[in-house]
Design a protein around this motif. Structure first.
Motif, short mmCIF file in Angstrom:
data_model
loop_
_atom_site.label_atom_id
_atom_site.label_comp_id
_atom_site.label_asym_id
_atom_site.label_seq_id
_atom_site.Cartn_x
_atom_site.Cartn_y
_atom_site.Cartn_z
N SER A 193 4.21 2.02 7.66
CA SER A 193 5.58 2.38 7.29
C SER A 193 5.73 3.90 7.43
N ASP A 194 6.93 4.37 7.26
CA ASP A 194 7.17 5.81 7.33
C ASP A 194 6.46 6.50 6.16
N PRO A 195 5.50 7.39 6.44
CA PRO A 195 4.74 8.00 5.33
C PRO A 195 5.57 8.88 4.42
N ASN A 196 6.73 9.34 4.89
CA ASN A 196 7.57 10.22 4.07
C ASN A 196 8.79 9.51 3.48
N ALA A 197 8.96 8.23 3.81
CA ALA A 197 10.10 7.47 3.30
C ALA A 197 9.91 7.18 1.81
N GLN A 198 10.94 7.48 1.02
CA GLN A 198 10.88 7.30 -0.44
C GLN A 198 11.63 6.04 -0.85
N HIS A 199 10.96 5.24 -1.71
CA HIS A 199 11.57 4.05 -2.31
C HIS A 199 11.26 4.12 -3.80
N VAL A 200 12.11 4.83 -4.52
CA VAL A 200 11.84 5.10 -5.93
C VAL A 200 11.71 3.82 -6.74
N ALA A 201 12.40 2.77 -6.35
CA ALA A 201 12.31 1.49 -7.07
C ALA A 201 10.91 0.89 -6.95
N TYR A 202 10.16 1.28 -5.91
CA TYR A 202 8.81 0.74 -5.72
C TYR A 202 7.74 1.77 -6.10
N ALA A 203 8.04 2.68 -6.99
CA ALA A 203 7.11 3.75 -7.35
C ALA A 203 5.90 3.21 -8.10
N ASN A 204 4.74 3.79 -7.80
CA ASN A 204 3.48 3.52 -8.51
C ASN A 204 3.08 2.05 -8.49
N LEU A 205 3.32 1.39 -7.37
CA LEU A 205 2.85 0.01 -7.22
C LEU A 205 1.35 0.02 -6.94
N PRO A 206 0.58 -0.88 -7.56
CA PRO A 206 -0.87 -0.94 -7.31
C PRO A 206 -1.17 -1.55 -5.94
N VAL A 249 0.29 -7.49 -15.84
CA VAL A 249 1.59 -7.90 -15.30
C VAL A 249 1.59 -7.70 -13.78
N ASP A 250 2.44 -8.47 -13.13
CA ASP A 250 2.61 -8.35 -11.68
C ASP A 250 3.66 -7.27 -11.41
N LYS A 251 3.19 -6.10 -10.98
CA LYS A 251 4.10 -4.97 -10.76
C LYS A 251 5.07 -5.24 -9.61
N TYR A 252 4.64 -6.03 -8.64
CA TYR A 252 5.51 -6.33 -7.50
C TYR A 252 6.67 -7.22 -7.94
N ALA A 253 6.37 -8.17 -8.85
CA ALA A 253 7.45 -9.03 -9.35
C ALA A 253 8.41 -8.22 -10.23
N GLN A 254 7.87 -7.31 -11.02
CA GLN A 254 8.73 -6.48 -11.86
C GLN A 254 9.66 -5.60 -11.03
N ILE A 273 -7.69 -10.96 -3.59
CA ILE A 273 -8.87 -10.10 -3.52
C ILE A 273 -8.90 -9.20 -4.76
N PRO A 274 -10.00 -9.20 -5.52
CA PRO A 274 -10.06 -8.37 -6.73
C PRO A 274 -9.81 -6.89 -6.40
N GLY A 275 -8.97 -6.25 -7.21
CA GLY A 275 -8.62 -4.86 -6.99
C GLY A 275 -7.43 -4.68 -6.08
N PHE A 276 -7.02 -5.74 -5.40
CA PHE A 276 -5.86 -5.69 -4.49
C PHE A 276 -4.92 -6.85 -4.79
N THR A 277 -4.67 -7.08 -6.07
CA THR A 277 -3.84 -8.20 -6.50
C THR A 277 -2.40 -7.80 -6.77
N GLY A 278 -2.12 -6.50 -6.85
CA GLY A 278 -0.77 -6.06 -7.17
C GLY A 278 -0.45 -6.11 -8.64
#
Length: 343
Positions: free
Chosen positions: A73-86, A108-113, A94-99
């Motif tokens: 994706s665009d490395p400089n594109a900002q999506h504030v609604a998706y900030a600090n997603l794991p 909690v599922d940060k992607y669902a939130q 995969i453990p450590g990459f579950t979101g």
């Protein structure tokens, strides 16, 4: 005193006649004829750590070249609604990459939130502005390597000719040139860099020039020391007797014999420049926003390290791998080009 030793009697079958073909076999050189560089490559291949580092660096360089034309994706594109997603990969199994993340003692599922659309995920997560960290890491590695290579190019363009001229001329010329080096080296690198950034617009060009002003000194001193030794060799004296110009002697005899020193020092200069750029960006006087380098990624990651450590782990791992790989490869090249190395 009685002599108890017995006489040794030789019989006719005690000796074996050596045929002519046996003599030829004994005098035959079993090892293949190798040039200096072929022998150096053979030595380098025996150093497993250096070979692994070479392949690892090759993959990193290819990875960086790909980032010039493509990133997830665009490395400089900002999506504030998706900030600090794991970090999350595919279905998140995969453990450590579950979101998922620990929020208030609950997983909690940060992607669902954040109501991220299905099928959208970030391999290394996002930063505080919702930018894709994987894309920024790709760009950051490419930019840091570019700075390292350009700064090292200054070492080659300035340091090698300076060292050759200083060692070849000797006398007053050598004395004056070495005093000039001592004056420059007496000024701390950080002071020169800060002055350069104040005079010019902060960015890639000013950082490279600032590092290049003093970075060539070590190369020049090493080349000068080797030139002082090489110019007394018989083949150089023969070339001078035959009337060869100093330029031709340097190109035909000095530079080829200095190649090992130049290559080894180059391998040490690249990680030094990368680390120095990361340090400048970390303290806020390096690459300006929103561009990403390993230093800027580390600077952003350390601000949230206590709560979101993954934002600092990945750039820290990347710069550690690059530094270790370059140093192991440089050690391997130093041993490979050293004829005194014991095998």
């Amino acid at each position: 005193m009685a002599d108890n030793s017995t006489d040794i009697k030789f019989k006719e079958n005690s000796f074996k006649r050596i045929e002519q073909h046996n003599v030829d076999e004994q005098e035959k050189i079993s090892a293949p004829s190798l040039t200096f560089f072929q022998d150096a490559v053979r030595r380098l291949k025996k150093n497993k750590a250096a070979v692994i580092s070479l392949w690892l660096l090759a993959l990193i360089v290819v990875f960086s070249i790909i980032s010039i034309w493509w990133t997830p994706s665009d490395p400089n594109a900002q999506h504030v609604a998706y900030a600090n997603l794991p970090p999350k990969i595919a279905n998140g199994q995969i453990p450590g990459f579950t979101g998922k993340a620990n929020v208030g003692g609950r997983i909690v599922d940060k992607y669902a939130q954040a109501k991220v659309p299905a099928g959208t995920y970030y391999v290394l997560g996002t930063d505080y502005l919702g930018r894709d960290l994987f894309s920024r890491l790709m760009k950051g590695i490419a930019l840091s390597l570019l700075i390292g290579f350009l700064a090292t190019l200054f070492d080659l363009v300035i340091g090698v000719p300076y060292g050759v001229v200083s060692g070849w001329k000797g006398g007053r010329v050598d004395t004056l040139m070495q005093r000039f080096i001592e004056i420059i080296s007496s000024i701390p690198n950080l002071v020169i860099v800060i002055l350069m950034l104040l005079l010019f617009t902060p960015g890639l060009g000013s950082i490279v020039v600032a590092m290049g002003i003093t970075g060539w000194i070590t190369m020049a001193r090493l080349v000068r020391a080797e030139t002082l030794t090489l110019k007394t060799q018989e083949y150089v004296l023969a070339a001078r007797t035959l009337g060869e110009s100093p330029f031709k002697i340097a190109m035909k005899h000095l530079i080829p014999n200095l190649s090992s020193t130049i290559i080894i020092q180059t391998m040490f200069s690249i990680p030094t420049a990368i680390f120095f750029e990361a340090f400048l960006s970390f303290i806020g006087i390096g690459i300006p926003a929103p561009n990403a380098s390993l230093g800027t990624l580390l600077s952003d990651g350390q601000k949230t390290f206590r709560f979101l450590p993954y934002q600092m782990w990945y750039p820290a791992a990347a710069i550690s791998i690059i530094m270790i790989a370059f140093n192991l490869l440089a050690d391997g090249l130093r041993d490979a080009f050293d004829p005194k190395t014991q095998e």
